[in-house]
Design a protein around this motif. Structure first.
Motif, mmCIF file in Angstrom:
data_model
loop_
_atom_site.group_PDB
_atom_site.id
_atom_site.type_symbol
_atom_site.label_atom_id
_atom_site.label_comp_id
_atom_site.label_asym_id
_atom_site.label_seq_id
_atom_site.Cartn_x
_atom_site.Cartn_y
_atom_site.Cartn_z
ATOM 1 N N GLN A 98 32.501 46.197 49.012
ATOM 2 C CA GLN A 98 32.789 45.037 49.854
ATOM 3 C C GLN A 98 31.887 43.861 49.495
ATOM 4 O O GLN A 98 32.338 42.714 49.413
ATOM 5 C CB GLN A 98 32.601 45.402 51.331
ATOM 6 N N GLU A 99 30.610 44.140 49.235
ATOM 7 C CA GLU A 99 29.676 43.070 48.883
ATOM 8 C C GLU A 99 30.041 42.427 47.553
ATOM 9 O O GLU A 99 30.006 41.197 47.412
ATOM 10 C CB GLU A 99 28.256 43.628 48.827
ATOM 11 N N VAL A 100 30.367 43.266 46.567
ATOM 12 C CA VAL A 100 30.734 42.728 45.258
ATOM 13 C C VAL A 100 32.033 41.943 45.344
ATOM 14 O O VAL A 100 32.165 40.853 44.770
ATOM 15 C CB VAL A 100 30.841 43.863 44.215
ATOM 16 N N SER A 101 33.015 42.465 46.085
ATOM 17 C CA SER A 101 34.291 41.763 46.233
ATOM 18 C C SER A 101 34.088 40.382 46.842
ATOM 19 O O SER A 101 34.636 39.375 46.362
ATOM 20 C CB SER A 101 35.243 42.588 47.111
ATOM 21 N N ARG A 102 33.284 40.321 47.899
ATOM 22 C CA ARG A 102 33.039 39.026 48.543
ATOM 23 C C ARG A 102 32.320 38.079 47.594
ATOM 24 O O ARG A 102 32.664 36.888 47.498
ATOM 25 C CB ARG A 102 32.222 39.220 49.826
ATOM 26 N N ALA A 103 31.343 38.590 46.860
ATOM 27 C CA ALA A 103 30.571 37.733 45.957
ATOM 28 C C ALA A 103 31.448 37.137 44.868
ATOM 29 O O ALA A 103 31.370 35.930 44.584
ATOM 30 C CB ALA A 103 29.428 38.535 45.342
ATOM 31 N N VAL A 104 32.286 37.961 44.258
ATOM 32 C CA VAL A 104 33.075 37.446 43.130
ATOM 33 C C VAL A 104 34.168 36.496 43.614
ATOM 34 O O VAL A 104 34.473 35.488 42.943
ATOM 35 C CB VAL A 104 33.661 38.599 42.276
ATOM 36 N N ILE A 105 34.756 36.783 44.753
ATOM 37 C CA ILE A 105 35.793 35.891 45.275
ATOM 38 C C ILE A 105 35.183 34.540 45.648
ATOM 39 O O ILE A 105 35.732 33.477 45.329
ATOM 40 C CB ILE A 105 36.514 36.543 46.464
ATOM 41 N N GLU A 106 34.026 34.556 46.310
ATOM 42 C CA GLU A 106 33.379 33.301 46.686
ATOM 43 C C GLU A 106 32.962 32.495 45.458
ATOM 44 O O GLU A 106 33.064 31.265 45.441
ATOM 45 C CB GLU A 106 32.169 33.583 47.576
ATOM 46 N N ALA A 107 32.497 33.199 44.409
ATOM 47 C CA ALA A 107 32.082 32.498 43.189
ATOM 48 C C ALA A 107 33.253 31.799 42.522
ATOM 49 O O ALA A 107 33.140 30.642 42.084
ATOM 50 C CB ALA A 107 31.436 33.488 42.222
ATOM 51 N N VAL A 108 34.383 32.464 42.442
ATOM 52 C CA VAL A 108 35.551 31.860 41.797
ATOM 53 C C VAL A 108 36.111 30.727 42.658
ATOM 54 O O VAL A 108 36.476 29.662 42.148
ATOM 55 C CB VAL A 108 36.625 32.931 41.524
ATOM 56 N N ARG A 109 36.162 30.943 43.950
ATOM 57 C CA ARG A 109 36.649 29.886 44.840
ATOM 58 C C ARG A 109 35.772 28.641 44.760
ATOM 59 O O ARG A 109 36.258 27.507 44.903
ATOM 60 C CB ARG A 109 36.704 30.405 46.272
ATOM 61 N N ALA A 110 34.474 28.829 44.542
ATOM 62 C CA ALA A 110 33.565 27.684 44.455
ATOM 63 C C ALA A 110 33.938 26.760 43.304
ATOM 64 O O ALA A 110 33.604 25.569 43.319
ATOM 65 C CB ALA A 110 32.129 28.171 44.287
ATOM 66 N N TRP A 111 34.644 27.287 42.319
ATOM 67 C CA TRP A 111 35.102 26.485 41.193
ATOM 68 C C TRP A 111 36.539 25.988 41.384
ATOM 69 O O TRP A 111 37.140 25.447 40.445
ATOM 70 C CB TRP A 111 34.986 27.286 39.889
ATOM 71 N N GLY A 112 37.071 26.183 42.580
ATOM 72 C CA GLY A 112 38.418 25.711 42.861
ATOM 73 C C GLY A 112 39.491 26.508 42.156
ATOM 74 O O GLY A 112 40.609 26.006 41.962
ATOM 75 N N ARG A 113 39.164 27.736 41.811
ATOM 76 C CA ARG A 113 40.106 28.582 41.072
ATOM 77 C C ARG A 113 40.675 29.687 41.970
ATOM 78 O O ARG A 113 40.014 30.160 42.899
ATOM 79 C CB ARG A 113 39.408 29.236 39.882
ATOM 80 N N ARG A 114 41.882 30.104 41.638
ATOM 81 C CA ARG A 114 42.455 31.279 42.273
ATOM 82 C C ARG A 114 41.834 32.539 41.667
ATOM 83 O O ARG A 114 41.273 32.498 40.566
ATOM 84 C CB ARG A 114 43.972 31.298 42.093
ATOM 85 N N VAL A 115 41.946 33.658 42.395
ATOM 86 C CA VAL A 115 41.256 34.883 42.001
ATOM 87 C C VAL A 115 42.263 36.017 41.807
ATOM 88 O O VAL A 115 43.123 36.249 42.669
ATOM 89 C CB VAL A 115 40.237 35.331 43.071
ATOM 90 N N LEU A 116 42.133 36.705 40.689
ATOM 91 C CA LEU A 116 42.927 37.894 40.427
ATOM 92 C C LEU A 116 41.957 39.067 40.312
ATOM 93 O O LEU A 116 41.167 39.125 39.368
ATOM 94 C CB LEU A 116 43.731 37.721 39.142
ATOM 95 N N LEU A 117 41.990 39.975 41.271
ATOM 96 C CA LEU A 117 41.060 41.101 41.314
ATOM 97 C C LEU A 117 41.697 42.347 40.725
ATOM 98 O O LEU A 117 42.809 42.732 41.101
ATOM 99 C CB LEU A 117 40.647 41.421 42.753
ATOM 100 N N GLY A 118 40.973 43.009 39.801
ATOM 101 C CA GLY A 118 41.365 44.328 39.328
ATOM 102 C C GLY A 118 40.559 45.372 40.077
ATOM 103 O O GLY A 118 39.325 45.393 39.983
ATOM 104 N N SER A 119 41.212 46.223 40.845
ATOM 105 C CA SER A 119 40.481 47.126 41.743
ATOM 106 C C SER A 119 39.540 48.054 40.981
ATOM 107 O O SER A 119 38.339 48.116 41.245
ATOM 108 C CB SER A 119 41.455 47.923 42.604
ATOM 109 N N GLY A 120 40.072 48.817 40.000
ATOM 110 C CA GLY A 120 39.258 49.670 39.147
ATOM 111 C C GLY A 120 38.408 50.672 39.905
ATOM 112 O O GLY A 120 38.589 50.902 41.102
ATOM 113 N N TRP A 121 37.454 51.261 39.182
ATOM 114 C CA TRP A 121 36.556 52.244 39.795
ATOM 115 C C TRP A 121 35.528 51.582 40.706
ATOM 116 O O TRP A 121 34.852 52.251 41.474
ATOM 117 C CB TRP A 121 35.843 53.051 38.726
#
Length: 415
Positions: free
Chosen positions: A259-282
């Motif tokens: 959950q922490e990593v998911s929030r961090a990466v989504i917030e980082a990409v959004r900060a650049w005004g970009r949409r986010v495509l998450l690969g769930s993975g392990w």
């Protein structure tokens, strides 16, 4: 001609071997792959028969081996050596060659089986940094402490050989004695041989010649992926600007919860005004809210997807690094273990992206890395390097291997 390909590792180890298997079949060879049972569907879809080896690899990676509450490294090494030997001894009887990569104990068991059967054995690696060379240091194990007096690449590789002997020498020789083979000294060089294959792209992961090894660099073993992208993903891609892909493949993240990593990466990409495509993975990445600027995917055709994203954030496996480079997608590598820091360094040196500082991304640290990946000059450089990435590595390796068989190669590779 019959060829047995062996790997005990994650998707990044099995996929290239599948690429080689498909090319060998196209050239008329009969092929069988020995690999973890996790990949039965992958190999079945590729039309390649599987002999399962060992425990499911995800169970081993997450410490959840069925029926084993607690095991030591020595226990795992002994069982993997024996399991690989049994699988390969059965699959490779009467074959013309055995090609192996993956977990060191499993490859040691594979070489013992090839030796016992008297068939050629070829060791393969997907990263130059695993092979001894005065031009680079060995991969450092997590937690490993290097004595301050050990400096210089040759000295570090000598220490590496000693450490491998300490960790695996007795285990391997006990197994060899149990099957009637004599002991070996220098187990690292016994497994690697003096004439390994290097299945890495010469631009992304170049090999510098050294008198210690006769390395054949073929280029990466890429299997063409013709699968269409899922309809939902196609709709997401069409609905806006190119997203940033974030996924860590067969790699649980260290130092933070999913959950922490998911929030961090989504917030980082959004900060650049970009949409986010998450690969769930392990890493079990997941959406953090219901906003329509994020989309979650599972296993997907990277060859098709990476051509349609603004950047790829990943763990730095050899296969994902090559796929992103081939697609011309700028990269941010968040290295965890093994050869991943090497690939982060290469991406940085080539100017096609950057390595993240540390294994655990925060919104701030990943946003800083994206500043480099999303810069126009990085995109231009990534597009230029994409034109140089070889796509014929598996074909070249298949032809070299069949030529070795046709010439009556040595019963076991020298060295």
């Amino acid at each position: 001609m019959r060829v047995v390909l062996v790997t005990y590792g994650s998707r990044g180890d099995v996929e290239p071997m599948t690429g080689l298997a498909v090319r060998l079949q196209a050239l008329g060879a009969e092929v069988r792959v020995c690999a973890p049972p996790d990949f039965a569907e992958l190999l079945d879809d590729a039309g390649v028969p599987l002999t399962p080896v060992g425990w499911p690899i995800r169970a081993l990676a997450t410490g959840a081996i069925p029926g084993k509450a607690k095991v030591t490294l020595s226990d795992i090494a002994a069982e993997l050596t024996a399991m690989a030997y049994e699988a390969v001894a059965g699959a490779a009887e009467g074959c013309d060659a055995v090609v192996a990569t993956g977990s060191f104990p499993a490859v040691a068991g594979t070489r013992a089986a090839a030796e016992r059967l008297g068939v050629p054995y070829v060791f393969t690696t997907f990263s130059p940094c695993y092979l001894p060379s005065p031009h680079h240091p060995p991969v450092r194990r997590p937690g490993q402490v290097i004595p301050p007096e050990v400096t210089g690449n040759r000295a570090l590789w000598d220490l590496h050989a000693e450490n491998m002997e300490d960790m695996f020498g007795e285990t391997i020789n006990v197994h060899r004695a149990s099957i009637g083979l004599p002991p070996v000294s220098g187990v690292r060089d016994y497994v690697f041989t003096g004439r390994p294959f290097l299945a890495a792209d010469p631009v992304l992961g170049p090999w510098r010649e050294t008198p210690e090894l006769d390395v054949t660099q073929t280029g990466a073993w890429i299997r063409p992926d013709e699968r269409p992208l899922p309809a939902g993903l196609e709709a997401f891609l069409a609905a806006g600007a190119e997203p940033v892909y974030v996924g860590f493949g067969s790699m649980p993240m260290r130092g933070a919860s999913a959950q922490e990593v998911s929030r961090a990466v989504i917030e980082a990409v959004r900060a650049w005004g970009r949409r986010v495509l998450l690969g769930s993975g392990w890493a079990d990445l997941a959406l953090i809210d219901g906003r329509d600027d994020c989309f979650l995917v599972g296993e997907v055709n990277q060859q098709a997807l990476f051509r349609r994203v603004a950047a790829v954030v990943h763990h730095g496996g050899a296969g994902t690094t090559t796929a992103a480079a081939r697609a011309g997608a700028p990269q941010v590598i968040v290295p965890q273990v093994a050869d991943q820091p090497y690939w982060a360094g290469r991406v940085t040196e080539l100017g096609i992206g950057t390595g993240h500082d540390g294994p655990t991304p925060t919104a701030e640290s990943l946003s800083a890395a994206l500043a480099i990946a999303l810069a126009p000059e990085t995109g231009a450089r990534a597009a230029a390097v994409a034109e140089t990435v070889r796509t014929d590595g598996a074909d070249l390796a298949a032809k070299l291997l069949l030529d070795l068989i046709g010439r009556g190669g040595p019963a076991v590779s020298e060295g």
